[in-house]
Design an enzyme around this catalytic site. Structure first.
Site, PDB file in Angstrom:
ATOM      1  N   THR A  22       3.774   2.024  -0.003  1.00 33.37           N
ATOM      2  CA  THR A  22       4.282   1.408   1.223  1.00 33.37           C
ATOM      3  C   THR A  22       4.244  -0.102   1.003  1.00 33.37           C
ATOM      4  OG1 THR A  22       3.371   3.200   2.556  1.00 33.37           O
ATOM      5  CG2 THR A  22       3.960   1.175   3.718  1.00 33.37           C
ATOM      6  N   LYS A  46       9.762   3.941   7.127  1.00 30.02           N
ATOM      7  CA  LYS A  46       8.298   4.111   7.193  1.00 30.02           C
ATOM      8  C   LYS A  46       7.711   3.163   8.243  1.00 30.02           C
ATOM      9  CE  LYS A  46       3.992   4.919   5.799  1.00 30.02           C
ATOM     10  NZ  LYS A  46       3.235   6.105   5.553  1.00 30.02           N
ATOM     11  N   LYS A  78      -2.631  -2.950   6.827  1.00 21.44           N
ATOM     12  CA  LYS A  78      -1.613  -3.461   5.901  1.00 21.44           C
ATOM     13  C   LYS A  78      -0.215  -3.099   6.414  1.00 21.44           C
ATOM     14  CE  LYS A  78       0.036  -1.055   2.616  1.00 21.44           C
ATOM     15  NZ  LYS A  78       0.423  -0.253   1.464  1.00 21.44           N
TER      16      LYS A  78
HETATM   17  P1  NAD Z   1      -5.191   3.934  -3.745  1.00 21.02           P
HETATM   18  O1  NAD Z   1      -5.712   2.536  -3.657  1.00 21.02           O
HETATM   19  O2  NAD Z   1      -6.142   5.082  -3.656  1.00 21.02           O
HETATM   20  O3  NAD Z   1      -4.362   4.112  -5.119  1.00 21.02           O
HETATM   21  C1  NAD Z   1      -3.628   3.103  -5.747  1.00 21.02           C
HETATM   22  C2  NAD Z   1      -3.846   3.229  -7.249  1.00 21.02           C
HETATM   23  O4  NAD Z   1      -3.005   2.268  -7.898  1.00 21.02           O
HETATM   24  C3  NAD Z   1      -5.297   2.917  -7.665  1.00 21.02           C
HETATM   25  O5  NAD Z   1      -5.812   3.980  -8.447  1.00 21.02           O
HETATM   26  C4  NAD Z   1      -5.152   1.629  -8.466  1.00 21.02           C
HETATM   27  O6  NAD Z   1      -6.091   1.496  -9.497  1.00 21.02           O
HETATM   28  C5  NAD Z   1      -3.733   1.773  -9.001  1.00 21.02           C
HETATM   29  N1  NAD Z   1      -3.171   0.493  -9.446  1.00 21.02           N
HETATM   30  C6  NAD Z   1      -3.280  -0.717  -8.873  1.00 21.02           C
HETATM   31  N2  NAD Z   1      -2.629  -1.641  -9.619  1.00 21.02           N
HETATM   32  C7  NAD Z   1      -2.101  -0.997 -10.672  1.00 21.02           C
HETATM   33  C8  NAD Z   1      -1.338  -1.401 -11.796  1.00 21.02           C
HETATM   34  N3  NAD Z   1      -0.999  -2.686 -11.974  1.00 21.02           N
HETATM   35  N4  NAD Z   1      -0.972  -0.464 -12.689  1.00 21.02           N
HETATM   36  C9  NAD Z   1      -1.333   0.845 -12.520  1.00 21.02           C
HETATM   37  N5  NAD Z   1      -2.076   1.297 -11.490  1.00 21.02           N
HETATM   38  C10 NAD Z   1      -2.455   0.373 -10.568  1.00 21.02           C
HETATM   39  O7  NAD Z   1      -4.081   4.042  -2.620  1.00 21.02           O
HETATM   40  P2  NAD Z   1      -3.464   5.393  -1.997  1.00 21.02           P
HETATM   41  O8  NAD Z   1      -4.239   5.776  -0.793  1.00 21.02           O
HETATM   42  O9  NAD Z   1      -3.225   6.384  -3.082  1.00 21.02           O
HETATM   43  O10 NAD Z   1      -2.075   4.836  -1.450  1.00 21.02           O
HETATM   44  C11 NAD Z   1      -1.031   4.473  -2.321  1.00 21.02           C
HETATM   45  C12 NAD Z   1       0.162   4.014  -1.488  1.00 21.02           C
HETATM   46  O11 NAD Z   1       0.578   5.080  -0.631  1.00 21.02           O
HETATM   47  C13 NAD Z   1      -0.166   2.815  -0.574  1.00 21.02           C
HETATM   48  O12 NAD Z   1       0.915   1.931  -0.569  1.00 21.02           O
HETATM   49  C14 NAD Z   1      -0.394   3.450   0.773  1.00 21.02           C
HETATM   50  O13 NAD Z   1      -0.077   2.560   1.858  1.00 21.02           O
HETATM   51  C15 NAD Z   1       0.571   4.631   0.722  1.00 21.02           C
HETATM   52  N6  NAD Z   1       0.171   5.773   1.576  1.00 21.02           N
HETATM   53  C16 NAD Z   1      -1.104   6.226   1.539  1.00 21.02           C
HETATM   54  C17 NAD Z   1      -1.486   7.295   2.359  1.00 21.02           C
HETATM   55  C18 NAD Z   1      -2.913   7.805   2.374  1.00 21.02           C
HETATM   56  O14 NAD Z   1      -3.233   8.629   3.256  1.00 21.02           O
HETATM   57  N7  NAD Z   1      -3.779   7.386   1.470  1.00 21.02           N
HETATM   58  C19 NAD Z   1      -0.527   7.884   3.200  1.00 21.02           C
HETATM   59  C20 NAD Z   1       0.772   7.425   3.180  1.00 21.02           C
HETATM   60  C21 NAD Z   1       1.117   6.354   2.361  1.00 21.02           C
END
Ligand code: NAD
Length: 295
Positions: free
Chosen positions: A95, A170, A238
């Site tokens: 997102t 979204k 965020k």
């Molecule tokens: P998270 O922080 O658990 O996962 C993100 C991952 O990206 C981490 O493992 C991090 O180490 C990795 N990362 C960061 N920089 C990187 C790079 N340069 N190269 C490779 N990997 C890298 O976050 P999440 O909860 O999995 O959410 C991910 C996205 O999905 C976000 O944008 C969030 O807003 C969206 N989202 C999350 C949910 C939820 O319930 N968690 C629901 C809908 C949408």
């Protein structure tokens, strides 16, 4: 078919796992910036661990990312673009702002490749169960090619328009849900203080005009004060920040969204940054009872 998955967080971990478990076993390469994370995923699911973004995406037909926010998307784009082949389709489930989605989309087009901004709804449970909703922006042809890949882990996949339209959809979803959750917190707190059997009240309301996904899936947890799961206060703050920035650029006032953003800042200050954002309930409980000062 080579697929690279970058970002094995709460969402990306499960998305990649569905691809690994799919009948048409894909040639999967995974990468996460946290050291040891990709090898841990590979030990559980198979495939290969790459040691950089560039190594993961070289020769990939599809790249799938699930990254925290704009800053990480920018970093990955800078590392990915020199390494990809023409024709590669990058599906981004993060997102982010619509602005960065359009910028990355333009840079991918210049490299004769494709970018779909494809944020999801459904949370960690949706990712785990393969029942996510994907709202995509980008060109029709790339979307049509990407649908069978996304359908491995998503129940609904929709093209909403050109570049950025997925992120704008979204944002609309978040605008529609934030006030609703605060209203649910107020209603549950009111019923409890009025001495009603809250579970019974919710059962009755689920059949009526105030019913919602939040009520069906979160009311019990809110009543129990159980917030240790789900979509964090930090991530929702965020998303609200992205919405308000976009709305400001469009000169649109979103008073309820902005107010709930302030309430979530209170939750954060209570130590709830990592709680599911339905912890708006906790703020309501504490502020309504005078335990904390009303702003
Ligand atoms: P998270 O922080 O658990 O996962 C993100 C991952 O990206 C981490 O493992 C991090 O180490 C990795 N990362 C960061 N920089 C990187 C790079 N340069 N190269 C490779 N990997 C890298 O976050 P999440 O909860 O999995 O959410 C991910 C996205 O999905 C976000 O944008 C969030 O807003 C969206 N989202 C999350 C949910 C939820 O319930 N968690 C629901 C809908 C949408």
């Amino acid at each position: 078919m080579r697929i690279a998955v970058l970002g094995l967080g709460r969402m990306g971990w499960h998305i990649a796992a569905h691809l690994a478990g799919h009948d048409e076993a894909h040639d999967l390469l995974v990468f996460d910036v946290i050291e040891g994370h990709a090898p841990r995923w590979v030990a559980e699911h198979g495939g290969g661990a790459a040691d950089s973004v560039a190594a993961a995406v070289a020769e990939a037909e599809f790249v799938i990312t699930s990254l925290p926010a704009d800053r990480e998307l920018q970093v990955v784009a800078d590392e990915l673009l020199p390494a990809i082949s023409a024709g590669t389709i990058w599906i981004d489930h993060s997102t982010t702002s619509a602005r960065i989605a359009r910028e990355v989309g333009d840079r991918m087009s210049a490299a004769e490749a494709h970018f779909l901004d494809a944020p999801v709804s459904g949370g960690v449970d949706g990712a785990r169960n393969g029942s996510l909703t994907v709202m995509a922006g980008g060109d029709d042809e790339a979307f049509a090619r990407a649908v069978p890949v996304m359908e491995v882990y998503a129940a609904r996949v929709r093209l909403m328009g050109g570049a950025g339209a997925g992120q704008l959809t979204k944002m609309t979803n978040q605008i529609c849900v934030v006030g609703l959750c605060q209203a649910l917190a107020e209603g549950l707190d009111f019923a409890s203080r009025a001495g009603l059997d809250v579970e019974h009240v919710v059962e009755a309301m689920l059949q009526g005009s105030s019913t919602s996904w939040q009520m069906a899936n979160r009311a019990d947890k809110m009543s129990a004060g159980d917030y240790d799961f789900g979509f964090s206060t930090t991530l929702m703050r965020k998303d609200i920040g992205l919405v308000l920035e976009e709305a400001s650029a469009m000169s649109i006032s979103l008073p309820v969204t902005a107010l709930v953003g302030q309430f979530l800042a209170d939750v954060d200050a209570m130590g709830g940054a990592g709680w599911d954002w339905c912890s708006l309930m906790e703020r309501q409980r504490r502020f309504a009872s005078g335990e904390a000062d009303e702003r």
